[in-house]
Design an enzyme around this catalytic site. Structure first.
Site, PDB file in Angstrom:
ATOM      1  CG  ASP A  97      -0.274  -0.091   2.535  1.00 51.79           C
ATOM      2  OD1 ASP A  97       0.737  -0.814   2.640  1.00 51.79           O
ATOM      3  OD2 ASP A  97      -0.728   0.564   3.490  1.00 51.79           O
ATOM      4  CG  ASP A 128       6.545   4.596   2.301  1.00 50.07           C
ATOM      5  OD1 ASP A 128       6.759   3.445   2.724  1.00 50.07           O
ATOM      6  OD2 ASP A 128       5.744   5.378   2.838  1.00 50.07           O
ATOM      7  CD  GLU A 162       4.044   0.765   6.857  1.00 53.76           C
ATOM      8  OE1 GLU A 162       4.781   1.164   7.782  1.00 53.76           O
ATOM      9  OE2 GLU A 162       3.608   1.543   5.970  1.00 53.76           O
ATOM     10  CG  HIS A 384       4.168   9.480   3.874  1.00 52.80           C
ATOM     11  ND1 HIS A 384       3.360   9.294   4.987  1.00 52.80           N
ATOM     12  CD2 HIS A 384       4.528   8.224   3.495  1.00 52.80           C
ATOM     13  CE1 HIS A 384       3.244   8.001   5.248  1.00 52.80           C
ATOM     14  NE2 HIS A 384       3.958   7.334   4.343  1.00 52.80           N
TER      15      HIS A 384
END
Length: 408
Positions: A97, A128, A162, A384
């Protein structure tokens, strides 16, 4: 080691294949329901097809039920490369994810398409956690395509969920399929690190996320005397909770930052007009607490602060725990730490050191179940952020490190 030389050469010559894999994976938006998505199944199926087409056939799925997504499941995929010895396995655990794109105007390119420039790949999820995912896949291909058997079995876990708590990923696996792991296994989570690859995370701060609902009485903006301003009370509450950093004030230089943090974060919309006194306010706190303090004592203090606000402002405050995790540390003497240090030293030519981080990786759940786990990779830590990117060479470097561990 002759076998490692062969593996290393393959990785160097084929790292560009991982750029192609990133290009396949990025457009598949594996977002959790909490982030407005439909889960990871489509991405898992794409990855599964890729692995099979490249000779990795020992695949198994462990699907967590979740009625909120259209498929009804959140997939956890395991790929296995059998080794010469069955004494333990080397695990590489990456998650499928990703987080949403955020503010689109801050991106220099389409976040859902890979852009390659200056030795880096850009796109949501490329670092990520697809950098770690691709390093693991490249290490696997270096063995499979050359018909080289690793000394130890390598198992690659591609997890769900996660980013928002692992309730359908690692934590669900530990609760329902804990037999997958052995206490002798070497477990690596390539989901954090630094630009040089010199820090090995062996400990995490305790994690507490709270959703805080302040209930007052709505009124006209000109008549606060007829209402009870929930926003006003919530602002004071947020500042007082932030002030707990001075209460739980111990320092530990193993962590960055070396102190406990109490941060107000997400704010929910309350009223829709400037001239309305809000009767409701909802905000969230992200608290990362040094392991010297228990979450119980922190929560007790939080409730004391809330009681004071309720009394002073005449409001009622409700709290909801969004995440709560305490984590034991992995010993610096654990085999996985010693062997990873050796691999980093041999492959990267540097001497690594052990650290603690702010918390929030799947290592916490593993450690709490008695499994030694480490978090490590070579990355620029753009997760992010807008213009998230991964250095292509880092994918190769870390793939070599993983392969070296399987050959020790």
């Amino acid at each position: 080691m002759q076998r490692f030389s062969q593996v290393e050469k393959y990785i160097e010559e084929n790292v560009i294949e991982m750029v192609e894999l990133e290009k396949i994976l990025v457009p598949v938006k594996a977002l959790a329901p909490e982030n407005g998505g439909d889960g990871e199944l489509e991405k898992c199926l794409v990855l599964e097809k890729y692995l099979r087409s490249h000779g990795i056939e020992l695949l198994s799925r462990y699907d967590a039920p979740d009625s909120r997504v259209s498929s009804g499941i959140r997939p956890n995929l395991i790929a296995e490369i059998p080794g010469e010895s069955s004494d333990y396995s080397v695990w590489v655990c990456a998650h499928l994810d990703v987080v949403p794109q955020g503010e689109l105007s801050l991106w220099d390119s389409d976040p859902w398409q890979v852009t390659v420039r200056d030795g880096k790949i850009y796109g949501r999820g490329v670092e990520d956690n697809q950098q770690g995912l691709c390093s693991g896949v490249l290490a696997a291909l270096s063995f499979v395509h050359q018909k080289i058997k690793p000394r130890h079995t390598i198992k690659f876990l591609f997890m769900a969920d996660e980013e928002v708590g692992s309730n359908y990923g690692m934590n669900w696996l530990l609760e329902n399929h804990g037999e997958l792991f052995s206490k002798n296994d070497r477990i690596l989570i390539p989901d954090g690190g630094d630009e040089k690859g010199e820090t090995i995370e062996i400990a995490e701060k305790n994690l507490l996320w709270l959703k805080i609902h302040t209930i007052g009485k709505q009124a006209h903006g000109s008549r606060p005397d007829q209402g009870c301003n929930a926003k006003l009370a919530a602002c004071d509450l947020a500042m007082r909770l932030h002030g707990l950093e001075k209460v739980f004030s111990k320092n530990d230089p193993a962590f960055e930052p070396p102190y406990s943090t109490f941060q107000p974060t997400m704010q929910y919309q309350n009223v829709s007009g400037v001239n309305i006194i809000p009767g409701d306010d909802v905000f969230c706190m992200d608290m990362r607490i040094l392991p010297v303090y228990s979450l119980q004592e922190v929560m007790e203090k939080v409730l004391c602060v809330i009681a004071h606000i309720e009394s002073e402002y005449g409001v009622r405050v409700e709290t909801e725990k969004l995440q709560s995790e305490e984590s034991r540390a992995t010993s610096e003497d654990a085999p996985v730490v010693r062997e990873l240090k050796k691999a980093i030293s041999e492959v990267h030519g540097i001497e690594p050191r052990c650290i603690g981080i702010g918390g929030g990786t799947v290592a916490a759940g593993l450690r709490n179940m008695g499994f030694d786990a480490v978090v490590w990779s070579t990355m620029e830590e753009t997760a992010h952020q807008p213009n998230e990117h991964a250095v292509i060479e880092n994918i190769a470097r870390d793939a070599k490190t993983i392969a070296f561990m399987a050959l020790i």
